[in-house]
Design an enzyme around this catalytic site. Structure first.
Site, mmCIF file in Angstrom:
data_model
loop_
_atom_site.group_PDB
_atom_site.id
_atom_site.type_symbol
_atom_site.label_atom_id
_atom_site.label_comp_id
_atom_site.label_asym_id
_atom_site.label_seq_id
_atom_site.Cartn_x
_atom_site.Cartn_y
_atom_site.Cartn_z
ATOM 1 N N GLU A 33 -46.675 22.194 -46.650
ATOM 2 C CA GLU A 33 -45.839 21.433 -45.728
ATOM 3 C C GLU A 33 -44.797 22.373 -45.147
ATOM 4 O O GLU A 33 -44.259 23.238 -45.845
ATOM 5 C CB GLU A 33 -45.145 20.287 -46.467
ATOM 6 N N HIS B 158 -41.427 22.414 -54.634
ATOM 7 C CA HIS B 158 -40.742 22.318 -53.342
ATOM 8 C C HIS B 158 -39.643 23.358 -53.243
ATOM 9 O O HIS B 158 -38.998 23.692 -54.240
ATOM 10 C CB HIS B 158 -40.120 20.928 -53.178
#
Length: 322
Positions: free
Chosen positions: A105, A38
């Protein structure tokens, strides 16, 4: 036999503490570990997001078990760069590293400033990206001019045995689509019948290699404390997957879940002080034919969780699975 791994959450802890945790997990009897790649946390309350690839090198050096990462090549990472770093870790730590590839994402990918594509386009881009990476990891020189562009790329330092490339998937449709290229598949815990349908879709479409499930859970000395931890740290689990792919700031997830109650969050995972309750849930997952289960305690204090589950959950799950 089901392998029981530890999930290192970069969104919740600084990388130095995660390194300590993964070493402790191996010492406590966990047989593998994984993390997610991330750029940003899900929530301002989590407040961290170390670079997974730097951390992975340190973690592989500090341990002896298998480590993997869920990552999204194609936008933030050019496929040639993604292939090079995967090859480097696989060469340095033979047989111990794997990567799971997903379509990404917005919270991590929007930083490039490029348009965030619709899901169908992201899925098509992933297929192209995987094809490029597989060719690079086989030692080819690759050029491409589609949804991904590559100019005469080559990865020069290759491992004797390529790292497995898993698919990161949630829906049965994605599992079916990935079956043709993936060396395994990883998903998140779902209701039992949904998880069965997912596994059947992957296997029924010719999917080979391990099926892995990441299980979010909350454990503490009391049930109320476990539930409070989940509510504090993991309420973004209430955001549906199709929307979670599109929100692009931690603040957006916080706003979407501002009114969530502890009971709301508790419906998405097991929050309990009783290790046997967690073990029962994990056994039901293993019964579906899952090869690997990665446990993610959603709290920020990992040491007591690792010790308790290493003593009371990991051996029980592996004994029955064997």
């Amino acid at each position: 036999m089901t392998s029981v791994g530890f999930h290192a959450s970069h969104e919740q802890l600084p990388p130095s503490r995660l390194l300590e945790a993964v070493v402790q997990a191996e010492q406590a009897g966990f047989t593998a570990a994984m993390c997610s790649d991330h750029l940003a946390p899900w929530s301002l309350r989590q407040g961290h997001s170390g670079y997974a690839w730097s951390w992975l090198a340190a973690a592989l050096e500090a341990t002896r078990f298998s480590l993997g990462v869920v990552t999204a090549p194609g936008q933030r990472y050019h496929p040639a760069v993604a292939a090079q770093k995967i090859a480097t870790l696989a060469e340095m730590y033979p047989g111990r590293f794997w990567a799971a590839l997903g379509s990404g994402e917005a919270i991590n990918e929007h930083v490039t400033g490029d348009r965030w594509p619709a899901k169908d386009e992201r899925d098509a881009r992933l297929v192209e990206t995987v094809g490029v990476m597989q060719r690079l990891l086989a030692g080819e020189e690759v050029s491409a001019d589609g949804l991904v562009r590559v100019d005469r790329a080559r990865v020069w330092s290759l491992p004797a045995e390529p790292a497995p490339l898993f698919a990161a998937a949630v829906s049965p449709d994605t599992a079916r689509a990935a079956a043709g290229w993936a060396d395994g598949v990883i998903t998140v815990d779902q209701p039992r019948e949904a998880l069965r349908e997912f596994i059947d879709a992957y296997r029924g479409s010719g999917g080979r290699g391990p099926v892995a499930v990441q299980v979010h859970l909350s454990w503490a000395s009391t049930d109320d404390e476990a539930l409070a931890i989940a509510h504090e740290q993991w309420r973004q689990s209430l955001v549906p997957a199709h929307l979670a792919w599109e929100l692009d700031r931690p603040e957006d997830f916080d706003a979407r879940t501002a009114e969530a109650t502890p009971a709301d969050v508790g419906a998405t995972l097991i929050a309990s002080a009783d290790p046997s309750r967690h073990l029962d849930h994990l056994l039901r997952i293993a019964e579906l034919g899952v090869d690997r289960i990665y446990l993610h305690h959603v709290g920020t204090e990992q040491a007591a969780f690792i010790a308790a589950f290493g003593e009371r959950v990991v051996p029980g799950l592996e004994a029955v699975a064997a």
